[in-house]
Structure formats: C-alpha cells, structure tokens
Design an enzyme around this catalytic site. Sequence first.
Site, PDB file in Angstrom:
ATOM      1  N   LEU A  42     -18.762 -41.059   3.457  1.00  0.00           N
ATOM      2  CA  LEU A  42     -18.666 -40.668   4.858  1.00  0.00           C
ATOM      3  C   LEU A  42     -17.211 -40.712   5.296  1.00  0.00           C
ATOM      4  CD1 LEU A  42     -21.652 -42.657   6.422  1.00  0.00           C
ATOM      5  CD2 LEU A  42     -21.637 -40.334   5.499  1.00  0.00           C
ATOM      6  N   CYS A 110     -21.307 -50.784  12.512  1.00  0.00           N
ATOM      7  CA  CYS A 110     -21.250 -49.653  11.582  1.00  0.00           C
ATOM      8  C   CYS A 110     -22.461 -49.665  10.651  1.00  0.00           C
ATOM      9  CB  CYS A 110     -19.951 -49.714  10.782  1.00  0.00           C
ATOM     10  SG  CYS A 110     -19.735 -48.352   9.621  1.00  0.00           S
ATOM     11  N   CYS A 209     -11.705 -51.584   9.267  1.00  0.00           N
ATOM     12  CA  CYS A 209     -11.086 -50.510   8.500  1.00  0.00           C
ATOM     13  C   CYS A 209     -10.250 -49.568   9.356  1.00  0.00           C
ATOM     14  CB  CYS A 209     -12.165 -49.730   7.751  1.00  0.00           C
ATOM     15  SG  CYS A 209     -13.340 -48.857   8.826  1.00  0.00           S
TER      16      CYS A 209
END
Length: 383
Positions: A42, A110, A209
């Site tokens: 992704l 997430c 991230c």
Amino acid sequence: MRAAVGLPEGARIVAAMSGGVDSTVTAALLARAGYDVVGVTLQLYDHGAAISRKGACCAGQDILDARMAAERIGIPHYVLDYESRFREQVIEDFADAYLRGETPIPCVRCNQTVKFRDLLDVARDLGAEAMATGHYVQRAMPGNGGNRPELRRAADPAKDQSYFLFATTREQLDFLRFPLGGMDKPTVRAVAAGLGLSIADKPDSQDICFVPEGKYTTVIDRIRPQGAEAGDVVHLDGRVLGRHEGVTRYTIGQRRGLNIAVGDPLFVVKINADKRQVIVGPREALLTASLTLKEGSWLGAQDSLEAAAEDGQRVLARVRSTREPVPGRLAMIDGALSVVFDGAEEGVAPGQACVLYDPADPDRVLGGGFIAGTTRQMDLNAA
C-alpha cells in the site's frame, strides 16, 4: 525453516509487503512452503523526506524494495494507492487527537482501518484464504479445544507487537496469519540473508512512519496549524508558571521542554485543550487509580468487553507499549467501561491504548481499548 499457517499447500495467501525485512521474509517463507503467494504493498503517503530516509515505511524506496523482493521470491506484486485514505483515517486523526490533548497511537489506527480492514477486503477480492503480515505476534488455537484462534504475545519479548494489535477482531483473526510470531529478529535477518534478499540488513521502520526525522509537530503544524497556539503553563495550585507554544507539544508525564524555572521537579499532569493550558504538578499527581475506555475490543470468553466488565473480569492491563502489564479488574463505573488497578499506574495518557491480557495465561491478549479518561489518586478537579 518453513511457515506453518494451518492451510493446505497451494492455498492463496496475500502477503502485506511494506518493503522491510519482516514482511519480505514472511512472503518468502510462505512461497517456499508451497503457498500461492500474492504480494501487496500500500502506498500510504509520499513526502520528500520519505524517499530516501532510513526507517520509513510504505513510501518511495520502500515500494521499490518490495517490488524487487517480490521479483526475487518469484511472486506477483501489486501496489495500491491508499494515500488519501491513510491521510484521512490516520494522519488527520493523529493531528486531531493532539488538538484534544490526547497522545494518539497512529500504528493502531492504521491497523484498524487501512491494513486490517481495507487490505483484508483486497485480499478476499483476490481470492485469498488468508492474509499474512510481518508482525511479531502469535495466532494460536486454544488448548481447551475451542475453535476460534487466540491472539498471543510474540515468542521474542523484545519484538512483541501485541500492544499495537489489540483492536484485531475475531473475524479478522480468523483470516490473518503471523508467520514470524515464533521467531526473533536475528533469525529473521539470517533467513533473509540465506535467501539472498537485498533487504537483509535494512533498518527497522520507525514507530510513526509518516513523521520525518521523528518531529511529529511538523506534521501537526502543517495540517492543523492551530495546534501551535500559545497558552499558559499552570501549576495545580493555580499559579501561572510560564507560557507554552501549543498543547500539541506535550503529553502526560512529560518533564522536559516545559521552560519553567522552579525548584521542585514538575511534570505534565493534565492538558486542558479547550483553555490551551498545560497543567503541571509533582510526580505523585501522575498516579492513576483507574481509567475509562472507548472503542473497546474483546477476544475473551464473554461476548463483549462490556459483558466482561459486568463480570468484574480480572486482567493484566498494559497502558504503554514500553511497560509490562499490571494487575487490575474490569468494571462498569457510572455507566463507563473502566479498568481499576490493584495498585496505581503512573503517567496514564488519554489517547494511548490500554491492552488487556489474561492473568491465568499472560501471553494471551484478551482485548483492550483507547484510554478516554483517568481517575488520579490526587484530586485534579481544581485544575
């Protein structure tokens, strides 16, 4: 070494590939075990610093690394653009939580939204019988003859990621596989090197991230500039001790960066976002007797977390990823789902997760939720 995931040889498995060593070894082990592996990456964000920054994830060089690894393993590989979805569900949620005076965990959000909801749907659309990730956590069938898998801590305590996966549902756990849960990181890197994978020595990804160089306020200031509005640093006794540059710069338990000159050590004990106040006090003001939960998830014997609370379920509660669980019990207090500690926990921050483990089997994850509020041993209501 082979991956045993409880499926017949030839079954299709989607491997979530971030471009790091863990997810790459996951895909490689499954392919070597005879499964029909499809790699999916992704694309979650794309800022300039992520293109070459060490420790990034799901952007720039990482996508290229995943593609090259898939070619080396000999599996098909797809890249899906989820940038707008990730921004809405994770990055904006992250910034908004800080504006409310909370300390969010974007990795959990997430997993809840993009990875374990959207990507699972993609895996099913591809005809997969399971989806595998490189998380260090274990999925195991119970020893009492039950037919639903349990979520358990990783064999390597130093790499255990169960704290970040507490929100995994029963239905998701049925479909998920975690081949690395019984391995340690040196073994994973050795497997990668043995397979000739170029990412064998690649640095681990960072906890957040999408935050360049670890400066999370840079992200918040860009998309929610009101978070940098100044306000007062106020002592519990009501004294104004100084000024701050935005409530988003602070979290419960913080001592550094207060820019106040006082004799005794002071810590952030409360954040009043509506008034733009950072409340400070002595260390004992951080001691927490109980907390309330929101967005609860449950994998225990009862049908729901609320039912477990009505039963007064005993738990081991973990309020930070870096801490060990402590004993307590679930309860419904004034209609709120609560965790009552046997002793007291320090520096419990709204927005963080409280993950619940089984006292009779401490490696088993029972569930958890996000911390909505706390009750301190010292009365903070005056602040």
